[in-house]
Enzyme design. Structure first.
Site, short mmCIF file in Angstrom:
data_model
loop_
_atom_site.label_atom_id
_atom_site.label_comp_id
_atom_site.label_asym_id
_atom_site.label_seq_id
_atom_site.Cartn_x
_atom_site.Cartn_y
_atom_site.Cartn_z
N ARG A 151 -9.05 6.18 -6.42
CA ARG A 151 -8.87 6.91 -5.77
C ARG A 151 -9.47 8.28 -5.56
O ARG A 151 -9.82 8.85 -6.87
CB ARG A 151 -7.32 7.42 -5.62
CG ARG A 151 -6.68 6.12 -5.31
CD ARG A 151 -5.14 6.58 -5.18
NE ARG A 151 -4.34 5.15 -5.00
CZ ARG A 151 -2.86 4.99 -5.03
NH1 ARG A 151 -2.14 6.30 -5.36
NH2 ARG A 151 -2.43 4.02 -4.97
N ASP A 177 2.22 -2.74 -10.92
CA ASP A 177 2.17 -2.71 -9.58
C ASP A 177 2.78 -4.18 -9.22
O ASP A 177 2.19 -4.90 -9.72
CB ASP A 177 0.89 -2.55 -8.47
CG ASP A 177 0.99 -2.24 -7.22
OD1 ASP A 177 2.17 -2.00 -6.82
OD2 ASP A 177 0.04 -2.43 -6.68
N HIS A 202 4.08 -6.80 -5.60
CA HIS A 202 4.76 -6.60 -4.01
C HIS A 202 5.47 -7.88 -4.05
O HIS A 202 5.18 -9.29 -4.47
CB HIS A 202 3.49 -6.77 -3.04
CG HIS A 202 2.72 -5.64 -3.24
ND1 HIS A 202 1.56 -5.33 -3.93
CD2 HIS A 202 2.95 -4.25 -2.75
CE1 HIS A 202 1.10 -4.29 -3.85
NE2 HIS A 202 1.91 -3.67 -3.18
N LYS A 231 11.58 4.68 1.07
CA LYS A 231 11.17 4.35 -0.36
C LYS A 231 12.19 5.25 -1.06
O LYS A 231 12.81 6.24 -0.73
CB LYS A 231 9.70 5.06 -0.44
CG LYS A 231 9.41 5.50 -1.82
CD LYS A 231 7.89 6.04 -1.96
CE LYS A 231 7.53 6.77 -3.04
NZ LYS A 231 6.26 7.19 -3.00
N HIS A 233 7.12 -2.87 -1.83
CA HIS A 233 5.98 -2.44 -2.90
C HIS A 233 7.11 -1.77 -4.03
O HIS A 233 8.03 -1.15 -3.62
CB HIS A 233 5.28 -1.45 -2.48
CG HIS A 233 4.60 -1.43 -0.99
ND1 HIS A 233 3.14 -1.82 -0.96
CD2 HIS A 233 5.05 -1.57 0.34
CE1 HIS A 233 2.75 -1.90 0.16
NE2 HIS A 233 3.68 -1.73 0.97
#
Ligand code: ZN
Ligand code: ZN
Length: 649
Positions: free
Chosen positions: A374, A394, A396, A476, A522
């Site tokens: 990023r 991470d 999903h 979230k 996520h």
């Protein structure tokens, strides 16, 4: 005269003339009730709950309607805010006494303190800060009353123009209201909404910390001002404790410890992209191994997906519009490419590539430790906490709406297991809900928010709702962990996606044979590994748990006569899967032990002539000498203690 009813904290109420000040109302009540006098003496403001809602006001403010009034004590959150802002005024007054002609601009409250921006041709030196602080103390001793006055805008502009305060004039000109409020203490006057302490004598525990340049209105095209930062507390004791915490934080700074423990480094050749040294890489990889162990039990499958995509991917996901400035993009053969800043869009592609899905195949849980990039602005890059190159634990999850609640429950259970492994016990949850700009249907958002809140409450966590703070694609929850220095870090997050599955046209076949859109979650537990390592290093002061320590056992021979036995001990440790090193340098024993302790190595195995003769080692654990043990017993004991939590093989 009209009367109002004022109710107090103990439930009692008084009929008082309208216009009585909040402070006087509290005084009348304290006298009648014979209690609360001390709280009133210490009070820095009043909390007034009336027809206009609840507000913190000056004790001198008149009450015009029925209301509830309570004193605001200095150590409360509201009280600290009043103290800190009042200290900003106090500092500005001191600066103008010492340096006439200095213009004042703005002086807000920040976490733990305050600042004020000044316009002065010369810079403030550390010596100046000490003088300003001394003058602040003197003005506090003068115990000047702080008073509020309302002025018409024109009046206020005239006043500040006469005082030569051009910035204040500019600020007032930009205020839409007809009138403004000013606060005075002695010769000093400032434009301000308040509230403030009743007199400067309430300000007793403050310290000026630093000075830095800052542009007027934060715009680099404007003139440079000088910003002085200060901290302020309710008591000298609190101030001392804060300064001690700051000092401790400096000692524990992961950038300092990272160098001392040889974990990582940063180089201008790759800004914001850490080089993990061999020891740091052990920590990094061991964390991944730990999470992999949990994945095996919690039903995740690991996938490996591309790093570089055509930007069409993010046009579909919506990130191209929302996130483009934070991405590394380039053109090749007339096509635009980018390096992925997150895994989710790639996982949606993978879901589609795997063919038709039935409800029977769900949930699918794709985990990915891929590196991500990023483009964080260079001014914000800090050690491992703000990086451009990172990896996350991470994953999903694609599931049916019926499975959502159970998936959230399982995720929270897994998160709890991870926190227990690290001994993180001070954890609370925040729920971030739909922002103004969002993708997806409102009904989906509402269902998702309700599911998250329910899961968090059922798990027994305290939940704070942050309205409107969710990402553009879904609500979230974040797990906020408070470290030993009482700093809060959001680690685990779980987010329900209200947009991406539809945008990628993801479907599954329902029991009725129709096609439906799966729910996408996520989630990450450690979050960004780089940041997690930084937080863990600071929380533990570098004393990582045995299973995670880069070197678990340091073998220290007393003299070179026993080098052979020391080597043998090291080999046996290594053969048992322990990370062991041997210090064969020709140095004094005490020096070698001290160095191993500085390196925060959990187990030191001292071997001398007796140990060599007996086939034993003398362990030193946590700075404490243990009786000598047979080598096999020693290795078995350390191995048992070093076992990775979470059931990894
Ligand atoms: Zn103010
Ligand atoms: Zn994601």
């Amino acid at each position: 005269m009209a009367e109002i009813t004022v109710t107090f904290e103990d439930g009692a109420s008084e009929r008082l003339p309208s216009g009585t000040s909040a402070g006087d109302a509290l005084r009348v009540h304290a006298e009648r009730a014979g209690s609360g006098k001390k709280a009133l003496r210490r009070a820095v403001a009043a909390r007034v709950d009336g027809p206009d809602g609840g507000r913190v006001l000056d004790l001198s403010r008149p009450l015009g309607a029925d209301c509830r009034v309570a004193p605001v004590e200095p150590e409360s959150a509201d009280g600290l805010e009043v103290l800190r802002h009042s200290c900003a005024h106090l500092m500005a007054q001191a600066v103008q006494r010492l340096f006439p002609g200095t213009e004042i601009t703005i002086g807000p409250v920040i976490e733990h303190g305050f600042y004020y921006d000044f316009k002065r041709p010369e810079g403030f030196t550390p010596d100046d800060l000490a003088r300003i602080e001394a003058t602040m103390t003197a003005i506090a001793r003068e115990n000047l009353p702080v008073s509020r006055e309302e002025r018409s805008k024109d009046d206020a502009i005239r006043l500040f123009r006469e005082l030569g305060e051009h910035y204040k004039v500019e600020i007032i000109e930009g205020i839409p209201a007809e009138s403004v409020s000013l606060y005075r203490q002695g010769e000093f006057v400032d434009l301000c909404r308040g509230p403030h302490v009743p007199s400067t004598g309430h300000l007793q525990a403050f310290k000026l910390m630093s000075v830095a340049g800052a542009y007027w209105r934060g715009d680099s095209r404007n003139e440079m001002l000088q910003r002085i930062y200060g901290t302020a507390w309710a008591s000298q004791k609190d101030l001392d404790a804060y300064l001690k915490r700051l000092e401790e934080a400096k000692q524990r700074d992961h950038r300092k410890l990272g160098q001392q423990l040889d974990l990582f480094s940063l180089h201008p050749i790759a800004p914001g992209s850490p080089f993990f040294h061999p020891k740091g890489a052990v920590v990094y990889n061991t964390l991944i191994q730990f999470v992999r162990g949990l994945y095996a039990r919690y039903g995740y499958t690991e996938v490996v997906t591309p790093l570089v995509f055509k930007t069409d991917l993010w046009k579909t996901s919506g990130h191209y519009d929302a996130f483009r400035d934070d991405m590394f993009l380039w053109e090749k053969d007339g096509e635009e490419y980018g390096i992925k800043p997150m895994n989710c869009p790639g996982h949606c592609y993978l879901y589609r590539e795997l063919g038709k899905h039935s409800y029977r195949d769900l949930p699918l849980r794709f985990a990915d430790f891929s590196r991500l990039h990023r483009f964080e602005p260079s001014g914000t890059l800090t050690g491992l906490t703000r990086v451009r190159s990172m990896s996350q634990d991470d994953a999903h999850i694609y599931c049916t709406p019926d499975q959502l609640q159970e998936e959230l429950r399982r995720f929270i259970a897994m998160t709890r297991e991870v926190y227990d492994a690290f001994g993180f016990d001070d954890v609370a949850i925040t729920l971030q809900t739909r922002p103004e700009k969002f993708l997806g249907r409102i009904e989906l958002w509402e269902q998702a928010e309700a599911a998250l809140e329910r899961a968090a409450r059922e798990a027994g966590y305290a939940v704070t709702v942050l309205s409107g703070e969710g990402a553009f694609y879904g609500p979230k929850i974040g797990f906020d962990f408070k470290d030993v220095l009482e700093r809060t870090w959001t680690l685990a997050t779980v987010q329900i996606d209200c947009a991406m599955p539809e945008r990628f046209g993801l479907t599954y076949v329902t029991p009725e044979g129709t096609e439906a859109t799966p729910v996408m979650i996520h989630r990450a537990v450690l979050g960004t590994l780089e940041r997690f390592i930084a937080i863990l290093v600071e929380h533990t002061a570098g004393k990582l748990p045995l299973w995670l320590a880069p070197v678990q056992v340091q073998v220290v021979p007393v003299s070179e006569k026993v080098d052979a036995w020391a080597r043998r001990v090291t080999e046996v440790c290594r053969a048992a899967g322990l990370r062991a090193e041997v210090d064969l340098r020709n140095e004094k024993l005490g020096y070698k032990i001290r160095e191993a302790q500085m390196q925060k190595i959990p187990v030191i195995a001292v071997v001398g002539e007796r140990e060599a003769a007996d086939g034993t080692v003398a362990p030193r654990i946590g700075g404490e000498n243990r009786p000598a043990e047979a080598l096999d017993a020693f290795v078995a004991a350390v191995r048992a203690d070093a076992r990775m939590p979470g059931g990894a093989p």
